[in-house]
Design a protein around this motif. Structure first.
Motif, PDB file in Angstrom:
ATOM      1  N   UNK A   1       0.818  -1.222   0.000  1.00 19.55           N
ATOM      2  CA  UNK A   1       0.000   0.000   0.000  1.00 19.55           C
ATOM      3  C   UNK A   1       0.848   1.266   0.000  1.00 19.55           C
ATOM      4  N   UNK A   2       2.002   1.232   0.663  1.00 22.44           N
ATOM      5  CA  UNK A   2       2.779   2.452   0.883  1.00 22.44           C
ATOM      6  C   UNK A   2       4.061   2.494   0.058  1.00 22.44           C
ATOM      7  N   UNK A   3       4.837   1.430   0.064  1.00 21.65           N
ATOM      8  CA  UNK A   3       6.189   1.487  -0.479  1.00 21.65           C
ATOM      9  C   UNK A   3       6.327   0.924  -1.894  1.00 21.65           C
ATOM     10  N   UNK A   4       5.408   0.099  -2.316  1.00 20.51           N
ATOM     11  CA  UNK A   4       5.503  -0.476  -3.656  1.00 20.51           C
ATOM     12  C   UNK A   4       4.987   0.441  -4.766  1.00 20.51           C
ATOM     13  N   UNK A   5       3.941   1.267  -4.526  1.00 17.72           N
ATOM     14  CA  UNK A   5       3.394   2.075  -5.619  1.00 17.72           C
ATOM     15  C   UNK A   5       4.394   2.947  -6.369  1.00 17.72           C
ATOM     16  N   UNK A   6       5.378   3.596  -5.720  1.00 17.07           N
ATOM     17  CA  UNK A   6       6.325   4.392  -6.510  1.00 17.07           C
ATOM     18  C   UNK A   6       7.112   3.554  -7.516  1.00 17.07           C
ATOM     19  N   UNK A   7       7.413   2.308  -7.170  1.00 14.64           N
ATOM     20  CA  UNK A   7       8.137   1.448  -8.104  1.00 14.64           C
ATOM     21  C   UNK A   7       7.245   1.022  -9.262  1.00 14.64           C
ATOM     22  N   UNK A   8       5.973   0.837  -8.976  1.00 12.48           N
ATOM     23  CA  UNK A   8       5.032   0.532 -10.057  1.00 12.48           C
ATOM     24  C   UNK A   8       4.975   1.694 -11.036  1.00 12.48           C
ATOM     25  N   UNK A   9       4.940   2.927 -10.514  1.00  9.48           N
ATOM     26  CA  UNK A   9       4.950   4.104 -11.384  1.00  9.48           C
ATOM     27  C   UNK A   9       6.228   4.143 -12.222  1.00  9.48           C
ATOM     28  N   UNK A  10       7.351   3.838 -11.613  1.00 10.69           N
ATOM     29  CA  UNK A  10       8.618   3.855 -12.345  1.00 10.69           C
ATOM     30  C   UNK A  10       8.626   2.810 -13.455  1.00 10.69           C
TER      31      UNK A  10
END
Length: 538
Positions: A251-260
């Motif tokens: 929920x918190x730490x994985x989404x930025x990597x998905x965006x990348x």
């Protein structure tokens, strides 16, 4: 009697002086002929990669999986071992921190020439931490750190900063940027707080893809780091342990990597930190099963500097564990040669399968091909056109202005220009303190000047000379007293503190005297404005 005003919070902002009138937004220079020219035909890419991979010996493949630091590898080593990548770490320069762009390019070219003379003839990737501009290079444009860019929260702005940074990197011939950090910061005691955009996941989701696309528009590799949950460690301890559920990570730490990944990021760097006691560099679940298989990341998975030493066992076991977890390239600045022998031995023993090695090398070759390394390994942009240009400096000013945080204003700001202004505090006349860590040196610098930019004093003096006001040099002669507090520059664990405050901890020891001067000015009826330059809220 006028009250002591609230502070303008300025977190590692670097304001530059040059201005220009542009038809396009600042940062959009004349077009680089390589803009958006990377190979994007997946069929052609895979055909090329598979054909080349089939020709490589085990020793050549293993060489591609190693990244050495420039100070600990020679061009002859690159040729002999088919080294896949070289880096200049934070504060590492060809000879001296004042080396110009030509010296940098000549160094990179020597290593590239050596790579092309190897048995595989595969060009190498040269990398560096250009985390707020090409910050290792003397005279480069320095942009605000990510914490400021998060406060601006402007996707178009951050795309232009990515483009500008990539262009300045390509003036030195460097292809790989170990940025951006996409750390969701949950504890400001962490020494890398300023490297993350925010504690707010939504801000990362707005900015990460834009930054990646800006950097990679010019054949520079972006690197999303540090996978995963580096900003969630207990007590904000750098390289510490994040204790949280998988649901919280997702929920918190994985989404930025998905965006990348959705933005086409070419590399992802693994975190030093542990998750529930398991070091990320040894986590097959998170690196292979989640990052590569579930999220479909097809680029290079890179270890951090010597991070595999934190794994269990001797060096042989550490290398084997990291590679089997899914790491494709080992950043081993000093021990790359030993790692080469270990990986060859491990493959011959069956401790690392040839399929795992082929997967790693396939990813490395894919990225090199996609970024035109095989077509033009010596590609360079012209310094006069692309390095520290007026447009880039104006872009830095725009970013600084958009990221100021005004905490309180009791009707005094903006100043009229007719005031007599006295500036004081440890950061009022020091570019190093305004720039923070990762600036020229790994831990930053306390130098007043280092080849670019203006201090606050310089900028105020230049601005007020065209007005009715003046700069004065005592509280008694002033109408307005501007007090600039700061932390000392720091990077990584050197910035960890349990006392993120204006006094003590990593606060500059001169803050106390400056605060006393502010109180005295207030008592004398002066207007007092406080500014904080820091890597986190204080």
């Amino acid at each position: 009697m006028k009250k002591l005003l609230g502070f303008i919070l300025l977190l590692s902002v670097f304001t530059l002086s040059a201005c220009t009138t542009l038809d396009d937004p600042p940062g959009h220079d004349d077009q680089d002929p390589h803009d958006n020219d990377n190979h994007n035909d997946n069929g052609l890419t895979e055909d090329f990669v598979e054909t080349l991979l089939a020709t490589l010996t085990l020793e050549e493949k293993v060489g591609q999986m190693l990244q050495a630091e420039e100070k600990y590898v020679t061009p002859q080593d690159v040729t002999q071992y088919n080294i896949g990548s070289i880096l200049s770490g934070g504060g590492s320069h060809p000879h001296h921190y004042t080396d110009d762009v030509d010296v940098w390019y000549e160094m990179v070219s020597r290593y590239q020439t050596a790579a092309l003379a190897s048995s595989s003839q595969i060009p190498l990737l040269y990398g560096t931490d250009a985390v707020h501009g090409h910050n290792n290079v003397y005279g480069a444009t320095i942009f605000p750190h990510n914490i400021n860019l998060g406060m601006a929260n402007d996707a178009d702005l951050i795309t232009r900063i990515g483009e500008a940074t990539a262009r300045e990197m390509k003036v030195t011939g460097i292809h790989w940027n170990f940025a951006p950090a996409v750390s969701v910061v949950e504890d400001i005691r962490w020494g890398r707080t300023y490297e993350g955009f925010s504690e707010n996941v939504a801000i990362h989701q707005n900015l990460v893809r834009a930054y990646v696309e800006g950097l990679q528009a010019h054949d520079v590799l972006a690197t999303a780091k540090h996978f995963v949950a580096d900003g969630g460690t207990e007590g904000g301890q750098d390289q510490g342990n994040a204790i949280m559920s998988e649901e919280a990570v997702r929920a918190v730490h994985l989404p930025p990597f998905i965006e990348a990944i959705e933005g086409g990021v070419s590399a992802i760097m693994i975190s030093y930190s542990a998750l529930n006691g398991e070091r990320m560099h040894g986590s097959h679940y998170w690196i292979t099963e989640v990052l590569k298989e579930e999220l479909g990341f097809a680029g290079i998975v890179l270890s951090d500097w010597n991070a595999i030493y934190q794994l269990h066992g001797d060096f042989y076991q550490q290398v084997v564990t990291a590679v089997n977890a899914g790491i494709d390239m080992l950043m081993l600045p000093y021990a790359w040669q030993a790692a080469h022998g270990i990986l060859v031995d491990a493959a011959n023993r069956g401790d690392v399968t040839i399929e795992r090695i082929d997967d790693a090398v396939r990813r490395i070759l894919r990225v090199k091909y996609a970024h035109n390394l095989f077509d033009d390994p010596f590609h360079r942009l012209d310094a006069e056109t692309y390095f520290a240009t007026d447009a880039h400096k104006e872009l830095a000013r725009e970013a600084a202005a958009k990221s100021f945080v005004l905490l309180e204003n009791q009707g005094v700001l903006p100043l009229t220009g007719s005031e007599a202004v006295y500036l004081t505090g440890p950061a009022h006349h020091n570019i190093g303190y305004l720039s923070g860590g990762w600036t020229i040196h790994w831990q930053g610098t306390d130098a007043v000047y280092f080849g670019t930019g203006q201090t606050i004093y310089d900028a105020m003096k230049e601005r007020i000379k065209d007005e009715a006001g003046q700069i004065v040099y005592s509280v008694g002669a002033a109408d307005v007293v501007i007090v600039v507090f700061t932390e000392v520059p720091y990077t990584e664990w050197f910035g960890d503190t349990n006392q993120p405050a204006l006094f003590g901890g990593l606060a500059h020891p001169g803050n106390q005297a400056a605060y006393q001067e502010a109180l005295e000015a207030k008592s004398a009826g002066k207007t007092v404005i406080g500014v904080i330059a820091s890597g986190r809220p204080l």
